[in-house]
Scaffold this motif. Structure first.
Motif, PDB file in Angstrom:
ATOM      1  N   ASP A 392      -2.186   0.197   8.187  1.00  0.00           N
ATOM      2  CA  ASP A 392      -3.402   0.183   7.385  1.00  0.00           C
ATOM      3  C   ASP A 392      -3.148  -0.601   6.091  1.00  0.00           C
ATOM      4  O   ASP A 392      -2.113  -0.381   5.441  1.00  0.00           O
ATOM      5  N   PRO A 393      -3.949  -1.549   5.659  1.00  0.00           N
ATOM      6  CA  PRO A 393      -5.246  -1.907   6.241  1.00  0.00           C
ATOM      7  C   PRO A 393      -5.161  -3.130   7.151  1.00  0.00           C
ATOM      8  O   PRO A 393      -5.149  -4.273   6.679  1.00  0.00           O
ATOM      9  N   ASP A 394      -5.072  -2.909   8.428  1.00  0.00           N
ATOM     10  CA  ASP A 394      -5.201  -3.954   9.434  1.00  0.00           C
ATOM     11  C   ASP A 394      -4.157  -5.055   9.313  1.00  0.00           C
ATOM     12  O   ASP A 394      -4.470  -6.244   9.332  1.00  0.00           O
ATOM     13  N   LEU A 395      -2.869  -4.648   9.188  1.00  0.00           N
ATOM     14  CA  LEU A 395      -1.763  -5.599   9.189  1.00  0.00           C
ATOM     15  C   LEU A 395      -0.911  -5.366  10.432  1.00  0.00           C
ATOM     16  O   LEU A 395      -0.622  -4.219  10.779  1.00  0.00           O
ATOM     17  N   LEU A 396      -0.497  -6.444  11.090  1.00  0.00           N
ATOM     18  CA  LEU A 396       0.428  -6.343  12.213  1.00  0.00           C
ATOM     19  C   LEU A 396       1.814  -6.741  11.723  1.00  0.00           C
ATOM     20  O   LEU A 396       1.998  -7.840  11.186  1.00  0.00           O
ATOM     21  N   LEU A 397       2.781  -5.846  11.891  1.00  0.00           N
ATOM     22  CA  LEU A 397       4.145  -6.096  11.435  1.00  0.00           C
ATOM     23  C   LEU A 397       5.111  -6.119  12.618  1.00  0.00           C
ATOM     24  O   LEU A 397       4.971  -5.349  13.571  1.00  0.00           O
ATOM     25  N   THR A 398       6.090  -7.012  12.532  1.00  0.00           N
ATOM     26  CA  THR A 398       7.198  -7.047  13.487  1.00  0.00           C
ATOM     27  C   THR A 398       8.395  -7.654  12.775  1.00  0.00           C
ATOM     28  O   THR A 398       8.315  -7.980  11.583  1.00  0.00           O
ATOM     29  N   ASN A 399       9.516  -7.812  13.497  1.00  0.00           N
ATOM     30  CA  ASN A 399      10.684  -8.468  12.904  1.00  0.00           C
ATOM     31  C   ASN A 399      10.515  -9.981  12.871  1.00  0.00           C
ATOM     32  O   ASN A 399       9.889 -10.565  13.768  1.00  0.00           O
ATOM     33  N   ASN A 434      15.469 -12.875   5.466  1.00  0.00           N
ATOM     34  CA  ASN A 434      16.503 -11.974   4.945  1.00  0.00           C
ATOM     35  C   ASN A 434      16.132 -10.515   5.160  1.00  0.00           C
ATOM     36  O   ASN A 434      16.966  -9.714   5.602  1.00  0.00           O
ATOM     37  N   ILE A 435      14.906 -10.181   4.832  1.00  0.00           N
ATOM     38  CA  ILE A 435      14.450  -8.801   5.056  1.00  0.00           C
ATOM     39  C   ILE A 435      14.221  -8.554   6.552  1.00  0.00           C
ATOM     40  O   ILE A 435      14.356  -7.445   7.044  1.00  0.00           O
ATOM     41  N   ASP A 436      13.904  -9.632   7.264  1.00  0.00           N
ATOM     42  CA  ASP A 436      13.664  -9.608   8.706  1.00  0.00           C
ATOM     43  C   ASP A 436      12.339  -8.936   9.050  1.00  0.00           C
ATOM     44  O   ASP A 436      12.281  -7.969   9.820  1.00  0.00           O
ATOM     45  N   TYR A 437      11.260  -9.471   8.474  1.00  0.00           N
ATOM     46  CA  TYR A 437       9.934  -9.033   8.878  1.00  0.00           C
ATOM     47  C   TYR A 437       9.022 -10.246   8.996  1.00  0.00           C
ATOM     48  O   TYR A 437       9.264 -11.308   8.397  1.00  0.00           O
ATOM     49  N   ALA A 438       7.984 -10.099   9.785  1.00  0.00           N
ATOM     50  CA  ALA A 438       6.897 -11.069   9.873  1.00  0.00           C
ATOM     51  C   ALA A 438       5.596 -10.284   9.851  1.00  0.00           C
ATOM     52  O   ALA A 438       5.492  -9.222  10.466  1.00  0.00           O
ATOM     53  N   HIS A 506      17.790  -3.745  22.152  1.00  0.00           N
ATOM     54  CA  HIS A 506      16.962  -4.946  22.114  1.00  0.00           C
ATOM     55  C   HIS A 506      15.601  -4.681  22.754  1.00  0.00           C
ATOM     56  O   HIS A 506      15.511  -4.119  23.839  1.00  0.00           O
ATOM     57  N   GLY A 507      14.555  -5.122  22.110  1.00  0.00           N
ATOM     58  CA  GLY A 507      13.196  -4.905  22.588  1.00  0.00           C
ATOM     59  C   GLY A 507      12.474  -3.876  21.748  1.00  0.00           C
ATOM     60  O   GLY A 507      11.248  -3.913  21.609  1.00  0.00           O
ATOM     61  N   ALA A 508      13.239  -2.949  21.145  1.00  0.00           N
ATOM     62  CA  ALA A 508      12.642  -1.980  20.220  1.00  0.00           C
ATOM     63  C   ALA A 508      12.482  -2.594  18.836  1.00  0.00           C
ATOM     64  O   ALA A 508      11.743  -2.058  17.998  1.00  0.00           O
ATOM     65  N   SER A 509      13.160  -3.715  18.582  1.00  0.00           N
ATOM     66  CA  SER A 509      13.081  -4.382  17.279  1.00  0.00           C
ATOM     67  C   SER A 509      11.631  -4.638  16.900  1.00  0.00           C
ATOM     68  O   SER A 509      10.835  -5.137  17.701  1.00  0.00           O
ATOM     69  N   GLY A 510      11.276  -4.302  15.657  1.00  0.00           N
ATOM     70  CA  GLY A 510       9.908  -4.454  15.191  1.00  0.00           C
ATOM     71  C   GLY A 510       9.059  -3.222  15.384  1.00  0.00           C
ATOM     72  O   GLY A 510       7.902  -3.173  14.960  1.00  0.00           O
ATOM     73  N   GLY A 511       9.630  -2.189  16.043  1.00  0.00           N
ATOM     74  CA  GLY A 511       8.894  -0.948  16.245  1.00  0.00           C
ATOM     75  C   GLY A 511       8.730  -0.171  14.954  1.00  0.00           C
ATOM     76  O   GLY A 511       9.335  -0.483  13.924  1.00  0.00           O
ATOM     77  N   ILE A 521       7.461   4.712   7.365  1.00  0.00           N
ATOM     78  CA  ILE A 521       8.502   4.604   6.336  1.00  0.00           C
ATOM     79  C   ILE A 521       9.485   3.474   6.643  1.00  0.00           C
ATOM     80  O   ILE A 521      10.403   3.229   5.858  1.00  0.00           O
ATOM     81  N   GLY A 522       9.276   2.766   7.757  1.00  0.00           N
ATOM     82  CA  GLY A 522      10.191   1.681   8.047  1.00  0.00           C
ATOM     83  C   GLY A 522       9.866   0.935   9.318  1.00  0.00           C
ATOM     84  O   GLY A 522       8.932   1.268  10.054  1.00  0.00           O
ATOM     85  N   MET A 523      10.653  -0.108   9.560  1.00  0.00           N
ATOM     86  CA  MET A 523      10.539  -0.927  10.763  1.00  0.00           C
ATOM     87  C   MET A 523      11.906  -1.000  11.434  1.00  0.00           C
ATOM     88  O   MET A 523      12.913  -1.284  10.791  1.00  0.00           O
ATOM     89  N   ILE A 524      11.953  -0.728  12.733  1.00  0.00           N
ATOM     90  CA  ILE A 524      13.199  -0.808  13.489  1.00  0.00           C
ATOM     91  C   ILE A 524      13.776  -2.219  13.379  1.00  0.00           C
ATOM     92  O   ILE A 524      13.053  -3.206  13.531  1.00  0.00           O
TER      93      ILE A 524
END
Length: 554
Positions: A392-399, A434-438, A506-511, A521-524
């Motif tokens: 929320d609000p309408d953001l898609l997050l992954t690694n 560096n943080i490893d998010y997109a 592998h494959g859970a990354s970005g969960g 509270i975080g991203m895998i």
């Protein structure tokens, strides 16, 4: 009531006579003497047979209520004095078939043997002798009395409350010796009752333990002699070895990738529930009994009698069978598991009763479907798969590393609903290697349910968290929902990483990582490349969400 454990242990290790045994059991010596020599325990059992899974029958010897009450009290005392061996998982508090299987996950080889006629091999003299030797050192009369209470027709009966703990006590030297043998050859060893397992990461299995030739699988000389030295027999019909390319089974559970149930177990429950829906509870119960699946002689008799007054008894028994099977799924896969929730809800429906309170969990799984996605690109030269989630609000997050390749990535739910397409041009907002998010714009769909933002600064060592992703995803897989604990904090490739007790593949990354209030509270981030990889990394963990949000807003 029993006394404080330390007092009980002190009394036990000083027992010499029948009077001492009567005292620790809280009964009069005269009553115990009458019980042992006038009534006699051998006259206080009922025998019946149950079918074995692989054919044949197993004889169960069940004590009557009076004897069972004394045996239960004795079993509690024996559990207080028995020092649990790490390798023993059967009949041990806080251990079960799952803990037994866990030590053999993702191994190169898994080797299983069964001890033949396990309970029959532990006879009266063996129990008595074990109690008189270190570490127990009981007096001859005290050891005799305990053996009389626990044995039936000169051996441990299957069905008595004292038999499980006494088998572990008798097997203690065997567990010690097999543990040492396993360490010598770099193996993992565990035992669940008569089921013994060795496993290894090594490329070659030691021939001293087991070997394979054109005639099949053979027990190695060293292992065979050690088991015989401990006065046990090997069931050579149940000797098997499997490598990582085959289905590896330990105490009925699959261990190739993680501790999991056999597919046929799940299929059976699905078929039983479908039968209940189509044919009704009574007919389904009768069919289950007719197929030889029932171990309860009273129910078998009730079904064979055809009496209508027995129908409610049959139905209630069958519902308990179904409940037990579904609870087993829960015990292995967890109370957030979609398969458990599906069948728990279905049992509630077909029975018209509330066996499982799962409405809150079903809402949770629905939100997972609508907010935690598979992200994948299938280019000609490569296939990349990871996970992502809506915030929320309408953001898609992954690694960052999931979507760094140029191209178009499909975003789908585990129910194969395609949510949309993302790329470095489509919906892209920001990324940080560096943080490893997109970060991407959401999809504007009203049926999607984004997670609420939490505060990762509240994380402490020992905090319970939930990790959700799609490790090694294959079409039709449900999400991997792990409830784990925070174990620490470290720097990994220049970025703060919160480490966890779970296993990330592998494959859970970005969960998504949630707190107990189901806030993000975080991203895998990282773990191992595949389930088959040796688990030597300390980097199973996630990126704190506050670090990501701070960078997005900068």
């Amino acid at each position: 009531m029993l006394e404080e454990p330390n007092m009980v242990r002190e009394k036990f290790f000083n027992m010499k006579s029948r009077e001492d045994v009567a005292d620790i059991l809280g009964i009069k010596e005269k009553s115990l003497r009458y019980f042992l020599y006038s009534i006699k325990p051998d006259n206080m059992y009922v025998e019946f047979s149950i079918s074995k899974k692989n054919g044949g029958e197993r004889v169960i010897c069940a004590p009557n209520d009076k004897l069972k009450a004394i045996q239960r009290k004795l079993a509690v005392i024996l559990n207080m004095v028995y020092k649990t061996k790490p390798a023993a998982h059967g009949f041990v508090l806080d251990k079960n078939v799952a803990t037994n299987a866990k030590g053999h996950v993702k191994k190169k080889y898994v080797f299983n043997i069964d001890l033949e006629n396990f309970f029959d091999q532990i006879h009266f003299g063996r129990v008595r002798g074990m109690l008189m030797k270190p570490p127990y050192n009981l007096g001859e009369e005290a050891a005799l009395v305990i053996s009389q209470i626990a044995c039936y027709k000169g051996k441990l009966p299957q069905g008595a409350p004292t038999s499980p703990i006494l088998t572990n006590m008798v097997c203690a030297p065997l567990d010690t010796q097999l543990t040492k043998l396993a360490k010598k050859y770099n193996l993992q060893y565990s035992r669940y009752a008569d089921d013994i397992t060795f496993s290894t990461y090594k490329a070659d299995f030691p021939v001293e333990i087991a070997y394979v030739d054109f005639n099949g699988v053979h027990v190695g000389t060293v292992l065979e002699e050690l088991i015989k030295k401990n006065n046990f027999l090997i069931n050579y019909n149940k000797v098997r070895i499997s490598d990582y390319r085959q289905r590896q089974i330990v105490t009925g559970l699959v261990v190739n990738q993680f501790v999991n149930l056999r597919r046929d177990y799940i299929k059976e429950i699905r078929a039983l529930l479908y039968s209940c829906k189509v044919k009704g509870l009574l007919e389904s119960a009768k069919l289950y009994v007719e197929k030889g699946k029932c171990k309860n002689p009273k129910i078998i008799e009730a079904v064979n009698s055809g009496k209508s007054e027995k129908e409610d008894e049959i139905i209630n028994w069958f519902l308990q069978v179904l409940k037990g099977k579904i609870e087993y799924i829960k015990s292995i896969r967890g109370d957030n598991n979609p398969t458990y929730l599906k069948y728990a809800s279905e049992l509630n429906r077909v029975s018209g009763k509330i066996f499982f309170r799962v409405d809150e969990y079903l809402d949770f799984i629905k939100q997972i479907e609508k907010s935690v996605f598979i992200i994948e690109i299938n280019a000609l030269d490569d296939y990349i798969q990871g996970s992502g989630f809506l915030l929320d609000p309408d953001l898609l997050l992954t690694n960052h590393h999931v979507t760094k390749k140029e191209g178009f990535y499909k975003v789908t739910t585990f129910k194969e609903d395609q949510i949309g397409i993302i790329s470095n041009d489509i919906k892209f907002l920001k990324r940080n290697e560096n943080i490893d998010y997109a970060c991407y714009n959401g999809f504007g769909r009203e049926d999607l349910i984004p997670w609420e933002l939490g505060d990762s600064d509240d994380i402490k060592i020992g905090s319970k968290i939930i990790m959700i992703g799609y490790p090694d995803y294959n079409l039709g897989n449900t999400p991997d929902v792990q409830t784990v604990y925070v174990t620490g904090e470290r720097t990994f490739m220049g970025q703060k990483l919160i480490t966890v007790s779970g296993r990330i593949v592998h494959g859970a990354s970005g969960g998504v990582v949630l707190n107990e209030e189901h806030k993000v509270i975080g991203m895998i981030r990282c773990g191992v490349v595949s389930y088959c990889e040796t688990d030597t990394t300390n980097n199973h963990g996630f990126i704190p969400i506050n670090d990501i949000m701070k960078d997005i807003k900068s």
